[in-house]
Design an enzyme around this catalytic site. Structure first.
Site, PDB file in Angstrom:
ATOM      1  CG  HIS A  54      -1.915  -0.969   1.335  1.00 29.35           C
ATOM      2  ND1 HIS A  54      -3.325  -0.615   1.021  1.00 29.35           N
ATOM      3  CD2 HIS A  54      -1.896  -2.344   1.266  1.00 29.35           C
ATOM      4  CE1 HIS A  54      -3.963  -1.931   0.910  1.00 29.35           C
ATOM      5  NE2 HIS A  54      -3.236  -2.809   1.240  1.00 29.35           N
ATOM      6  CG  ASP A  62       0.094   9.291   1.103  1.00 30.93           C
ATOM      7  OD1 ASP A  62      -0.036   8.248   1.281  1.00 30.93           O
ATOM      8  OD2 ASP A  62      -0.653  10.230   1.969  1.00 30.93           O
TER       9      ASP A  62
HETATM   10  P1  ADP Z   1      -2.991   6.434   5.235  1.00 28.77           P
HETATM   11  O1  ADP Z   1      -3.283   5.174   4.679  1.00 28.77           O
HETATM   12  O2  ADP Z   1      -1.569   6.929   5.373  1.00 28.77           O
HETATM   13  O3  ADP Z   1      -3.769   6.742   6.598  1.00 28.77           O
HETATM   14  P2  ADP Z   1      -5.074   7.641   3.621  1.00 28.77           P
HETATM   15  O4  ADP Z   1      -5.333   8.978   2.992  1.00 28.77           O
HETATM   16  O5  ADP Z   1      -4.909   6.618   2.065  1.00 28.77           O
HETATM   17  O6  ADP Z   1      -3.844   7.734   4.236  1.00 28.77           O
HETATM   18  O7  ADP Z   1      -6.275   7.092   4.228  1.00 28.77           O
HETATM   19  C1  ADP Z   1      -6.723   7.672   5.589  1.00 28.77           C
HETATM   20  C2  ADP Z   1      -8.123   7.013   5.658  1.00 28.77           C
HETATM   21  O8  ADP Z   1      -8.359   7.366   7.194  1.00 28.77           O
HETATM   22  C3  ADP Z   1      -8.991   7.827   4.804  1.00 28.77           C
HETATM   23  O9  ADP Z   1     -10.028   6.811   4.348  1.00 28.77           O
HETATM   24  C4  ADP Z   1      -9.790   8.821   5.612  1.00 28.77           C
HETATM   25  O10 ADP Z   1     -11.129   8.861   5.612  1.00 28.77           O
HETATM   26  C5  ADP Z   1      -9.559   8.071   7.077  1.00 28.77           C
HETATM   27  N1  ADP Z   1      -9.449   9.106   8.274  1.00 28.77           N
HETATM   28  C6  ADP Z   1      -8.554  10.143   8.217  1.00 28.77           C
HETATM   29  N2  ADP Z   1      -8.684  10.751   9.374  1.00 28.77           N
HETATM   30  C7  ADP Z   1      -9.778  10.179  10.058  1.00 28.77           C
HETATM   31  C8  ADP Z   1     -10.703  10.665  11.057  1.00 28.77           C
HETATM   32  N3  ADP Z   1     -10.216  11.693  11.842  1.00 28.77           N
HETATM   33  N4  ADP Z   1     -11.620   9.956  11.351  1.00 28.77           N
HETATM   34  C9  ADP Z   1     -11.813   8.908  10.658  1.00 28.77           C
HETATM   35  N5  ADP Z   1     -11.414   8.461   9.593  1.00 28.77           N
HETATM   36  C10 ADP Z   1     -10.290   9.344   9.225  1.00 28.77           C
HETATM   37  C1  G6P Z   2      -1.185   3.091   6.384  1.00 23.98           C
HETATM   38  C2  G6P Z   2      -0.474   1.722   6.158  1.00 23.98           C
HETATM   39  C3  G6P Z   2      -1.430   0.600   6.600  1.00 23.98           C
HETATM   40  C4  G6P Z   2      -1.721   1.162   8.160  1.00 23.98           C
HETATM   41  C5  G6P Z   2      -2.229   2.357   8.169  1.00 23.98           C
HETATM   42  C6  G6P Z   2      -2.737   3.013   9.588  1.00 23.98           C
HETATM   43  O1  G6P Z   2      -2.430   3.050   5.580  1.00 23.98           O
HETATM   44  O2  G6P Z   2      -0.535   1.434   4.791  1.00 23.98           O
HETATM   45  O3  G6P Z   2      -0.949  -0.737   6.730  1.00 23.98           O
HETATM   46  O4  G6P Z   2      -2.635   0.192   8.899  1.00 23.98           O
HETATM   47  O5  G6P Z   2      -1.493   3.215   7.576  1.00 23.98           O
HETATM   48  O6  G6P Z   2      -1.303   2.795  10.468  1.00 23.98           O
HETATM   49  P1  G6P Z   2      -1.211   1.882  11.707  1.00 23.98           P
HETATM   50  O7  G6P Z   2       0.103   1.946  12.214  1.00 23.98           O
HETATM   51  O8  G6P Z   2      -2.270   2.539  12.812  1.00 23.98           O
HETATM   52  O9  G6P Z   2      -1.936   0.359  11.392  1.00 23.98           O
END
Ligand code: ADP
Ligand code: G6P
Length: 455
Positions: A174, A382
């Site tokens: 991912h 990202d």
């Molecule tokens: P990462 O995978 O690095 O966390 P992404 O942008 O791909 O970054 O995904 C983040 C996900 O977490 C999104 O689906 C978003 O809606 C969710 N998210 C981020 N902040 C919040 C929050 N405060 N409450 C609920 N969901 C959240």
């Molecule tokens: C990114 C990573 C995921 C991970 C998520 C949240 O999306 O690709 O593998 O689960 O961040 O991070 P955490 O450490 O809370 O699982």
């Protein structure tokens, strides 16, 4: 309380024809204010990308449920069976916080923070990967498919192939896969590559990542490799780019709901009916460019290009990996900077930045997207960034502007966004990109204009 629309049923122990293996399950345990255990949707993009795909599929999800106790028995989530893998305190420290999130995560994200190398962490990485492989082997039907996820579990495909050669194995990363000069720093680079090659199909977010992987396999393991196929003994491993996404129809339907639209209107009132609302939604992670964004915003206010009364920034930054030192330092710095900016430029009842660290349910997120005239998604690096896709899907009236980092995987697909280089502060301030610029006019309005007009 469960955050998000997840339907929970009773557990059943059976083998499945499809098994997903990820470090995290789609729900994790967190402490309610009264000290009781409650289950809620896990943070991050992996869960939000996979959950809609698997809903009501007779699959098993193998993963960690958060915490360090015995593996709890969990009910099904939306028809998907949960199979928990326990992590003890040493595993948590050395595998999750150590090798996965202090070595691999920064290295795979352009080393925007210095990767930490500790010899003891490798042993934990192997041990935990073995445990996940054994769990997957136990719940997969003969001839079934097992789909392994992300950087925490790169050895699982190889270990699983040894345990269960009858299975079809996929692996999906991912996060970005780094260029050879960065990956070559890893003392255990050959083992990590060999582990992934236990899969029949390896997926990445972007074609460049598949190319980096093929180059490394050819160089380190001396195997015949193209950007599509790698020859391993008597097998061919296919590789390619399969960018993840969201359930856009679900997000659009949510955003169009009358109660969500009403909530968005209410939020605008609560924000003081500003002319312009800028929104950022991130996990609190140093890859997300939060500090750079705050600095740019602060300089725009100080330079008189933004008037706090007319424009507000809403920064949602949900805490993440809170025991890892780099994350603690980041949170301290972000909170100090938000305090400084509000202290210097805010007034009573009129903060320059509305700063929120709470997890929200999907309807509240859709309302936030609904109120945002500009969505600023400016990570330093990202894999994808689903938040950018969620914003676009939520703007059912097709208004709004997306300011998007060139270094987010989603920039390859969302080509009509205003692309910016978040490392370039002046560029970030102007929103300069190949397709357009964002400038603050003297009246303090945020205008998105074509590069030719503005630059
Ligand atoms: P990462 O995978 O690095 O966390 P992404 O942008 O791909 O970054 O995904 C983040 C996900 O977490 C999104 O689906 C978003 O809606 C969710 N998210 C981020 N902040 C919040 C929050 N405060 N409450 C609920 N969901 C959240
Ligand atoms: C990114 C990573 C995921 C991970 C998520 C949240 O999306 O690709 O593998 O689960 O961040 O991070 P955490 O450490 O809370 O699982």
């Amino acid at each position: 309380m469960l955050v998000g629309p997840l339907l929970i049923g009773m557990p059943e122990m059976r083998q499945s024809s499809l098994v997903v293996v990820a470090n995290r399950l789609p729900i994790d345990d967190s402490m309610a204010p009264d000290g009781a255990c409650e289950w809620r949707r896990s943070p991050g993009g992996l869960v939000n990308a996979l959950h809609p795909l698997l809903r009501h599929t007779p699959a098993t999800w193998v993963g960690w449920a958060g915490g360090t106790g015995l593996a709890p028995t969990l009910p099904d989530v939306d028809g998907v069976r949960m199979h928990t893998v326990p992590l003890n305190a040493d595993d948590l420290r050395d595998h999750y916080e150590g090798f996965a999130n202090a070595t691999l995560w920064p290295l795979y994200h352009d080393s925007v923070e210095q990767p930490v190398h500790r010899r003891g962490w490798w042993e934990a990485y192997q041990r935990v990967n073995q445990r996940f492989a054994e769990a997957a082997a136990a719940v997969a039907e003969p001839g079934g498919a097992v789909w392994v996820q992300d950087y925490h579990l790169q050895l699982v495909p190889g270990l699983l192939r040894t345990l269960r050669p009858d299975l079809r194995i996929g692996f999906f990363l991912h996060v970005p896969f780094p260029p050879p000069e960065l990956f070559m720093q890893l003392p255990r680079r050959a083992e990590l590559l060999r582990g992934m090659l236990g899969a029949d199909l390896i997926g990445f977010q972007r074609a460049q990542a598949a190319h980096n992987f093929a180059q490394l396999v050819a160089k380190v393991l001396e195997l015949p490799a193209t950007d599509r196929r790698i020859g391993v003994a008597d097998r061919v491993v296919r590789i390619g780019a399969f960018p993840v996404s969201i359930d856009t129809a679900e997000m659009a339907a949510l955003a169009a709901r009358p109660d969500v639209a009403a909530r968005a209107r209410r939020l605008r009132q609560d924000l003081g009916e500003p002319e312009h609302v800028i929104l950022s939604v991130d996990r609190m992670d140093y890859t997300k460019g939060i500090e750079q964004r705050l600095k740019a915003y602060s300089e725009l206010i100080a330079g008189g290009h933004v008037k706090v009364r007319d424009t507000v920034l809403v920064q949602v930054a949900v805490p993440s990996r809170e025991r890892v030192g780099q994350y603690q330092i980041l949170r301290d710095r972000v909170e100090r900077e938000v305090g400084r900016i509000n202290g210097e430029f805010g007034r009573v009842g009129e903060p320059a930045i509305h700063y929120l660290t709470q997890p929200f349910d999907r309807a509240e997120l859709a309302a936030l997207y609904g109120v945002a005239d500009v969505m600023a998604v400016t990570p330093l690096r990202d894999g994808m960034n689903l938040v950018a896709k969620e914003y676009v899907a939520a703007r059912v009236d097709e208004t709004g502007a997306l300011l998007l980092s060139e270094f987010a995987g989603s920039a390859a697909e969302l080509s009509q966004a205003y692309l910016v280089n978040p490392h370039d502060l002046e560029g970030l301030k102007k929103g300069v990109s190949t397709s357009g610029c964002s400038v603050w006019t003297a009246s303090g309005t945020w205008q998105l204009v074509h590069q030719a007009e503005a630059c």
